[in-house]
Write a protein that holds these residues in place. Structure first.
Motif, short mmCIF file in Angstrom:
data_model
loop_
_atom_site.label_atom_id
_atom_site.label_comp_id
_atom_site.label_asym_id
_atom_site.label_seq_id
_atom_site.Cartn_x
_atom_site.Cartn_y
_atom_site.Cartn_z
N ASN A 125 0.85 -1.19 0.00
CA ASN A 125 0.00 0.00 0.00
C ASN A 125 0.88 1.24 0.00
O ASN A 125 1.61 1.48 0.97
CB ASN A 125 -0.90 0.00 1.25
CG ASN A 125 -1.93 1.10 1.24
OD1 ASN A 125 -1.72 2.16 0.65
ND2 ASN A 125 -3.06 0.88 1.89
N PRO A 126 0.85 2.03 -1.06
CA PRO A 126 1.73 3.20 -1.14
C PRO A 126 1.50 4.22 -0.04
O PRO A 126 2.41 4.98 0.31
CB PRO A 126 1.40 3.80 -2.52
CG PRO A 126 0.04 3.29 -2.85
CD PRO A 126 -0.03 1.92 -2.24
N VAL A 127 0.31 4.24 0.55
CA VAL A 127 0.03 5.18 1.63
C VAL A 127 0.95 4.92 2.83
O VAL A 127 1.25 5.82 3.61
CB VAL A 127 -1.45 5.11 2.06
CG1 VAL A 127 -1.74 6.10 3.18
CG2 VAL A 127 -2.35 5.39 0.87
N GLY A 128 1.43 3.69 2.94
CA GLY A 128 2.32 3.34 4.03
C GLY A 128 3.58 4.18 4.08
O GLY A 128 4.21 4.29 5.14
N LEU A 129 3.97 4.79 2.97
CA LEU A 129 5.17 5.64 2.97
C LEU A 129 5.06 6.75 4.00
O LEU A 129 6.07 7.22 4.53
CB LEU A 129 5.40 6.24 1.58
CG LEU A 129 6.66 7.10 1.43
CD1 LEU A 129 7.92 6.25 1.63
CD2 LEU A 129 6.70 7.78 0.07
N PHE A 130 3.84 7.15 4.33
CA PHE A 130 3.67 8.25 5.28
C PHE A 130 4.02 7.83 6.71
O PHE A 130 4.16 8.69 7.58
CB PHE A 130 2.26 8.82 5.18
CG PHE A 130 2.09 9.68 3.97
CD1 PHE A 130 2.34 11.03 4.02
CD2 PHE A 130 1.72 9.12 2.75
CE1 PHE A 130 2.22 11.83 2.89
CE2 PHE A 130 1.61 9.90 1.61
CZ PHE A 130 1.86 11.26 1.68
N LEU A 182 -3.18 15.86 6.94
CA LEU A 182 -3.32 14.83 5.92
C LEU A 182 -3.71 13.49 6.53
O LEU A 182 -4.60 12.79 6.04
CB LEU A 182 -2.02 14.68 5.14
CG LEU A 182 -1.59 15.85 4.26
CD1 LEU A 182 -0.20 15.60 3.68
CD2 LEU A 182 -2.60 16.09 3.13
N MET A 183 -3.03 13.11 7.61
CA MET A 183 -3.32 11.82 8.24
C MET A 183 -4.75 11.78 8.80
O MET A 183 -5.40 10.73 8.76
CB MET A 183 -2.30 11.53 9.35
CG MET A 183 -0.89 11.28 8.84
SD MET A 183 -0.75 9.88 7.66
CE MET A 183 -0.87 10.73 6.06
N ASP A 184 -5.23 12.90 9.27
CA ASP A 184 -6.58 12.92 9.83
C ASP A 184 -7.65 12.87 8.75
O ASP A 184 -8.84 12.69 9.06
CB ASP A 184 -6.77 14.16 10.71
CG ASP A 184 -6.07 14.01 12.06
OD1 ASP A 184 -5.68 12.88 12.40
OD2 ASP A 184 -5.90 15.04 12.76
N ASP A 188 -9.81 5.14 5.29
CA ASP A 188 -9.78 3.70 5.04
C ASP A 188 -8.91 3.01 6.09
O ASP A 188 -7.75 3.39 6.28
CB ASP A 188 -9.24 3.44 3.63
CG ASP A 188 -9.41 1.99 3.21
OD1 ASP A 188 -8.77 1.12 3.82
OD2 ASP A 188 -10.18 1.73 2.26
N ALA A 189 -9.43 2.00 6.73
CA ALA A 189 -8.69 1.29 7.78
C ALA A 189 -7.43 0.64 7.24
O ALA A 189 -6.42 0.55 7.94
CB ALA A 189 -9.59 0.23 8.43
N ARG A 190 -7.45 0.21 5.97
CA ARG A 190 -6.27 -0.41 5.38
C ARG A 190 -5.15 0.61 5.19
O ARG A 190 -3.97 0.30 5.39
CB ARG A 190 -6.63 -1.08 4.05
CG ARG A 190 -7.56 -2.27 4.18
CD ARG A 190 -8.11 -2.68 2.84
NE ARG A 190 -8.92 -1.60 2.25
CZ ARG A 190 -9.55 -1.68 1.09
NH1 ARG A 190 -9.46 -2.79 0.37
NH2 ARG A 190 -10.25 -0.66 0.64
N ASP A 191 -5.52 1.82 4.80
CA ASP A 191 -4.52 2.88 4.67
C ASP A 191 -3.92 3.22 6.03
O ASP A 191 -2.70 3.39 6.17
CB ASP A 191 -5.14 4.14 4.05
CG ASP A 191 -5.59 3.94 2.61
OD1 ASP A 191 -5.09 3.00 1.96
OD2 ASP A 191 -6.46 4.70 2.16
N GLN A 192 -4.77 3.33 7.02
CA GLN A 192 -4.30 3.65 8.36
C GLN A 192 -3.37 2.57 8.90
O GLN A 192 -2.32 2.87 9.47
CB GLN A 192 -5.49 3.84 9.29
CG GLN A 192 -6.36 5.05 8.95
CD GLN A 192 -7.57 5.18 9.86
OE1 GLN A 192 -7.86 4.29 10.66
NE2 GLN A 192 -8.28 6.28 9.74
#
Length: 228
Positions: A125-130, A182-184, A188-192
């Protein structure tokens, strides 16, 4: 509880472990050797030079539903471009060899951290980079605001040996305010979950990198004296 607050709570143990590493405790107290500072800059170079490529890869993989986040990635890329050169300039100001650093390999924790992040973007998941952003910017804020000036004075180095660290104190405080917003917005639970997982991994690997840095001789002497 907002997601940003949850992220801080969920990674509290890993963050405490990082800031409990002896060389970081030394640095926050201003006790750093020139060898240790250049070693830190060397490892910083090896991950900072991947910041923009990682962000570009992340932006390319984000789904349409996160178009707002892609826009933020574009702004982040523009702000981060070229920061690895700041580090090489700092190394030169310390009397080090920027070319040697540029052509060296990173320590294993940094090599694994960078590889993990590319793989996370490509296969998970690319969002994990954060999660990485949370760790690295939070750490640099602490080092810049609490340690940079003291370290400069104790080592007798010019201000231009601290362009990377000092600039990231104010810059990353602004980034973290934006980052929180941005994080708030992540729903999506998977992104979090991807952000939390990534932050935990990066905290552990970043701590391992610091454990491999040389400590100041004064700090070693104090430890040896305490053990007698």
């Amino acid at each position: 509880m907002s997601f940003f607050e949850h992220l801080q709570q969920a990674t509290a143990d890993e963050r405490a472990a990082l800031f409990g590493v002896p060389v970081i405790r030394d640095a926050l107290g201003g006790a750093v050797s020139l060898e240790g500072y250049v070693a830190f800059l060397t490892q910083a170079y090896h991950h900072v030079r991947h910041t923009v490529p990682l962000m570009m890869a992340c932006g390319a993989k984000l789904p349409t539903r996160l178009e707002w986040l892609r826009g933020a990635v574009c702004e982040y890329i523009d702000e981060e471009y070229g920061h690895e050169q700041w580090i090489l300039n700092d190394i030169a100001a310390c009397g080090g060899d920027p070319d040697q650093v540029r052509n060296s390999r990173p320590a294993l924790p940094i090599e694994l951290m960078v590889a993990f992040l590319y793989d996370l973007i490509a296969r998970d998941n690319p969002v994990g980079l954060f999660g990485m952003v949370n760790v690295l910017e939070g750490t640099s804020i602490a080092l810049a605001t609490q340690a940079a000036g003291t370290i400069q004075k104790s080592l007798g180095l010019p201000a231009n040996a601290f362009s990377y660290l000092s600039s990231h104190g104010a810059l990353d405080q602004d980034h973290m305010a934006t980052y929180r917003g941005l994080m708030d917005r992540l729903e999506d639970a998977r992104d979090q979950e991807a952000v939390v997982h990534s932050a935990k991994v990066v905290y552990r690997l970043y701590a391992d990198m610091f454990r491999g840095l040389p400590r100041a001789e004064a700090s070693r002497s104090e430890v040896n004296h305490a053990l007698v």
